[in-house]
Design a protein around this motif. Sequence first.
Motif: not given
Length: 775
Positions: A337-342, A388-409
Amino acid sequence: MSHIKLSLLAAVAGIALIPSLAMAQTAAPADAAAADAATESGDEIVVMGFGETRQVQTIGKDDIALLTPGTSPLKAVSKLPGVNFQSADPFGAYEWSSRISLRGFNQNQLGFTLDGVPLGDMSYGNYNGLHVSRAIISENLGTVAVSQGAGNLSTASVSNLGGTLQFTSRDPSKDMDIAASGTYGSDETMRGFVRVDSGDLGGVRGYLSYGYLKADKWKGYGEQRQHQVNAKVVADVGDGKITGFVNFSDRRENDYQDMSKDMITRLGRNWDNISNNWALAYQIAGVLQNNAAGTANPAFLPFPQYGLNYPSPVANADDGYFDAAGLRRDWLTGLTFETPLTSNVRFKLQGYYHNNHGQGLWWTPYTPTPGGAPISVRTTEYDMDRMGSLGSVVWEAGPNTLEVGGWYEGNDFHQARRFYGLADTLAGSSRDSLKFQKNPFFTQWEFDYSTETMQYYVMDKLEFGAFTLSGGFKGLKVKNRATPIVKGGLAEGSIESKDWFLPQIGGLYKVTDNAELFVNYTENIRPFTSAATASIFGQSDASFQASRNTLKPETSKTFEGGARFRAGPFQGSLAGYYVDFKDRQLSVQVGSPILGLLPALQNVGSVRSFGFEASGMFTLMHGLTATASYAYNDSTYRDDVINQTTGGPVAIPLKGKTVVDSPKHILSGEIAYDGELFFGRIGANYMSKRYYSYLNDASVKARVVADASIGVKVPEGMGFLTGFAIEGSVTNLFDSNYISTVGSGGFGNSDISGTAMTLLPGAPRQFFVTLRRGF
């Protein structure tokens, strides 16, 4: 080596690379837009990875479609620089022989994913995944991305000391369609495929596909069979989407005999298991058993009572086993499942499940059936449930793109070594090698293994005009536990690997719109694995308990840098690298693989690798492209190995020796055409000498292998016939006599005698004809 083959390879490579010298000075900004458009439309055979701060190259479905149907995607990427791929069958899908390495790192030191789902290290006795040839039907692949040196921090893998291969399946079409193909060829090969796309059904679309393969072995007796089903659904949910897939595979293949140089000299490369001669296998085992027992058995006469005077042409019991096979049944499923939050934040959550049931079978003359034949069936049995499961959040702010995520199995793996009885008759083997065996008479060992994997990552990208800076880190912890059911002398207990800070930093500088420079540094770790074969638990319990507090996971530090450039119809890349690989674990095979003797595992120092890679693609005209690549790699052991023997420590002088199965030179070239009426390709791959002993006293010579195909398709405007095509293809075009796989039975310190059974000859020239529609 044939001058014709070398000339062909040089010509194909030259066509792709030479134009860069003239074109590089005439580039215009419009070229960049044209190249981007080509990438989006899928016209490019190889995508060079513009904009990446790492060495990354991608091939697409159109390139895979030019190969013989059913061909492994690993064979398709062998044209990319630094890729060492080998397999003893024409499709590149025979798992016992299939090997891929990058920059001196072997297969179990690389990372593999399918649509983000980890495939483990794709090794034959895989404890944490499955081979891509079982994970998905090749016609359903969309892209294969190869990172030769450093994988993305988000990659769900704990084995990627070296590079990564990320496989992506094609999405269902928005139009209803049927694609199908049928192939017939050498060795009674019959292969079929059909896929039905639903088209768009109110925001939901999907496909269901089936693949079938049945082929005789190219030498000896036996078959390779496979049934596969793939289903995928994509549903639009608001601004997001849900993607689900279910893939099934049932693969059963008779093995080829592992050979030694001595066997090839005495018996010829076409020698194989004696599956057509049960009486001979019975007699060979009888001689062995008589010699071991020191008693005569009239059933085995006229062979000597105490000698090893085997029936011609064999010289020992390992020359001719009756049969061997690999059976694997897999279910792999995933939901995303993937979706924009904002407007500038995206969220993705993925879950997956994999179930595997498998057996590796060997008709062994070393263990007689009690009250039966002097042969029994030895199995290594695999049962896996991992989720297992994988998750991530990507935040874009102008020239900056930050991504945080994790994986469990969580992975529950059951493994056993068992023996099954055979009737005492000369009429033939009483068991079918392509059926799962039941009712063993002896279990040598049986274990439950559990592996818990946790990984997180943080990565950030900053763009400052022509400069791009990317950086981040990941951390992981892996817990391994072995619980005995039947101990059999193997290790039990638990061990943990962890490193919470593994950095990666890279930079990109755009010199112009058509030229860029990149640099990258990455640290990685390969935690311990959980299996009785090829892991820390595959040694004696005494050795494990003595070393568990001192044995270290393998680690690597990779530096790489390079340039990418494009000019009109040409694009290319250059890259150089240096790798420091520490705490190398060495598991030395003891005796013939069929004996199943416990290996010795230890940390044996470091490996240094350096080299460079060049690749280019030139569009000669619409639909006609030429690609070429060259890679130089120097991987050497940096320390001697100390073996502990009953007579005291003995030094094995490995320092300065070349890493096994790491050719110094790999050169590939290909010309492909895909027009409105005709299509085809011809490609060749050169690989220099490869060592298969740690002391470098045993090697296989360099080889050139070429493949080709040509076809004709019905053009647009022909009604129902539009989309049909017929194709002829040839593998090993010049019928090269070469050794494909080295290390099939493991690697040893020395093989001056030429008796190490660890070589597999490559398949001879094979012909195939395919009728297809909808590709």
